[in-house]
Write an enzyme that holds these catalytic residues in place. Structure first.
Site, PDB file in Angstrom:
ATOM      1  N   GLU A  14       0.877  -1.177   0.000  1.00 62.66           N
ATOM      2  CA  GLU A  14       0.000   0.000   0.000  1.00 62.66           C
ATOM      3  C   GLU A  14       0.909   1.220   0.000  1.00 62.66           C
ATOM      4  OE1 GLU A  14      -3.389   0.108   0.051  1.00 62.66           O
ATOM      5  OE2 GLU A  14      -3.708  -2.040   0.127  1.00 62.66           O
TER       6      GLU A  14
ATOM      7  N   CYS B 202      -2.181   9.624   2.568  1.00 61.34           N
ATOM      8  CA  CYS B 202      -1.721   8.986   1.327  1.00 61.34           C
ATOM      9  C   CYS B 202      -2.629   9.293   0.145  1.00 61.34           C
ATOM     10  CB  CYS B 202      -1.612   7.487   1.523  1.00 61.34           C
ATOM     11  SG  CYS B 202      -3.147   6.740   2.074  1.00 61.34           S
TER      12      CYS B 202
END
Ligand code: NAD
Length: 458
Positions: A211, A245
């Site tokens: 991720e 993010c």
């Protein structure tokens, strides 16, 4: 330190071999225990996150713990179904018998977390990992030391180490963990470290989910609901001071509406955190000096349209909008991961789409338009992890939407059932009857057998 890691690792391997989490009842017990210990220690967890980067109790609950609790509830409701052995068609060619898929835990799993949403990114993936029956070591980021310590303090005394354990530390212990033959590694962090993780995992042929991050664009069209676009972009960009993010990294706005959009954006920023963000409980600090200095080096004073104020001793950078930005500028080269918002104006949306196709595939993309045709075109033409039409960030909060990147922004995904699948090996088993065996597959081969196999298989 390394000895403790080896000890826990070996205990977890043994526990996996003994099938400790094979009973679903036991897995559910672990999930309920996780919810209970987190709820019982809310004050401690919220204080730790405040110490790390000044995040308010409301925000840390809304953007971190609430997501974990939601995952736990959804998983408890659906685990029986997700983990059930599945019947699949068997086919006449395989007669007599049946075919089944057994969802099985990988075994022992390593989860490495990033610091920016420390609970959500370290303990969040532990929910599907445990639900799928794995034994889990979580290694939170050392860059958020208080939350890392809080997780160890809350988890370790309450869980058997052979099932679930938090290991704290920086690069050395992480590299040691990465050298061990885990059955699955789940990593959240930068693209740079993601590559190191994948290299280390390759030594043991350990499967990885990565991720990672990237520069997530936000495109605003003239036919967008501008006030709503400004409101949702202001919130998504400056939440956690841009250290998210999937934060909009930069905005691409049509020249015709640029000024109007920017004025609305400033209005929404000030509505959220007031004219002086220094005094706002809704505005957090930069995690450390290194990131503060990195962000300041990207701040070209000649391009500041709004904000720009910063205080090194407090690691404070005000929400800042930069205009007259070019694709070649340093701020457009890497993920910003801070409260600086470059705005690039455009004339032709098709040109924008062609440009985006040449860039590394981002974790998210946000499109603000009322044109259904353009929405469809962007979804079809551009590659990115996931995103929103007419909003930012919120796709992460729906556990029915798999969350993950593509290309440079990662591989694999999780959340909801997808998380369960990420931590599960689907073992295929054919169970044959022994009372009959068709002779077709055995030599000698004849013309009749050749004809027959074509009829059977097609
Ligand atoms: P990072 O890559 O620096 O660190 C992540 C983890 O890797 C930490 O636990 C750290 O201890 C470990 N690590 C660091 N250097 C290492 C090395 N040389 N060897 C082994 N382990 C090492 O990332 P970060 O600064 O914590 O987080 C920021 C990045 O993470 C941004 O790029 C952001 O976009 C990304 N991110 C992605 C997601 C997502 O869900 N896709 C979520 C949050 C953050």
């Amino acid at each position: 330190m390394m000895q403790t890691i080896n000890l826990v690792f070996n205990k977890q391997k043994e526990a996996c071999n003994s099938g400790i989490l094979m009973p679903l009842k036991k897995r559910k017990q672990m999930l309920r225990l996780l919810r209970k210990v987190l709820k019982n220690n809310l004050a401690l967890l919220e204080e730790a996150i405040y110490k790390d980067f000044g995040k308010s109790a409301f925000e840390s609950y809304a953007t971190e713990l609430a997501l974990i609790f939601k995952e736990i509830s959804l998983t408890l409701e659906n685990l029986d179904d997700w983990a059930a052995v599945r019947k699949v068609p068997h086919g006449l060619a395989h007669f007599p018998g049946r075919s089944r898929i057994y969802p099985e835990p990988y075994g022992n799993v390593l989860i490495i977390g990033a610091w920016n949403y420390p609970y959500q990114l370290s303990l969040g993936p532990a929910v599907p990992a445990l639900a799928a029956g794995n034994c889990v070591i979580v290694k939170p980021s050392e860059l958020a030391p208080h939350t890392s310590a809080a997780m160890a303090q809350v988890i370790n005394p309450n869980f058997p180490p052979e099932i679930f354990h938090v290991v704290e530390g920086g690069i050395d212990p992480t590299q040691h963990l990465l050298s061990l033959p885990f059955n699955k590694i789940f990593f959240t962090g930068s693209t740079r470290v993601g590559k190191l993780v994948m290299k280390a995992a390759a030594e043991n042929l350990t499967p990885v989910t990565l991720e990672l991050g990237g520069k997530s664009p936000c495109i605003v069209l003239p036919d967008a609901h501008l006030k709503m676009a400004a409101k949702r972009i202001a919130w998504g960009k400056f939440l956690n001071a841009g250290q998210t993010c999937i934060a909009p990294d930069y905005v691409l706005v049509h020249r015709k509406i640029k000024e109007d959009f920017l004025q609305k954006l400033i209005h929404e920023i000030e509505k959220n955190i007031g004219p002086d963000p220094l005094k706002s409980e809704a505005y957090v600090r930069i995690i450390n000096e290194r990131n503060f200095n990195r962000l300041i080096s990207l701040l070209d004073p000649s391009k500041i349209y709004y904000g720009g104020k910063n205080i090194a001793s407090e690691r404070y950078i005000a929400p800042t909008i930069l205009t007259e930005v070019a694709w070649e500028d340093p701020i457009m080269q890497d993920e910003i991961f801070g409260p600086l918002l470059p705005v690039i104006e455009y004339d032709d949306i098709e040109e924008v789409l062609r440009k985006l196709q040449t860039l590394p595939q981002p974790l998210a993309l946000y499109l603000f338009t009322s044109s259904k045709k353009l929405q469809k075109e962007v979804i079809q033409k551009l590659k990115f992890g996931g995103g929103c039409i007419n909003d930012t960030i919120m796709h992460i909060a729906n556990p029915h939407l798999p969350f993950g990147g593509i290309g440079a922004s990662g591989m694999g995904s999780y959340h909801g059932e997808d998380g369960f699948r990420t931590f599960t090996h689907f073992k295929s088993i054919m169970i044959k009857g022994t009372w009959f065996e068709p002779p077709v597959k055995y030599p000698p081969y004849s013309k009749f057998k050749h004809w027959l196999i074509q009829q059977l298989v097609g």
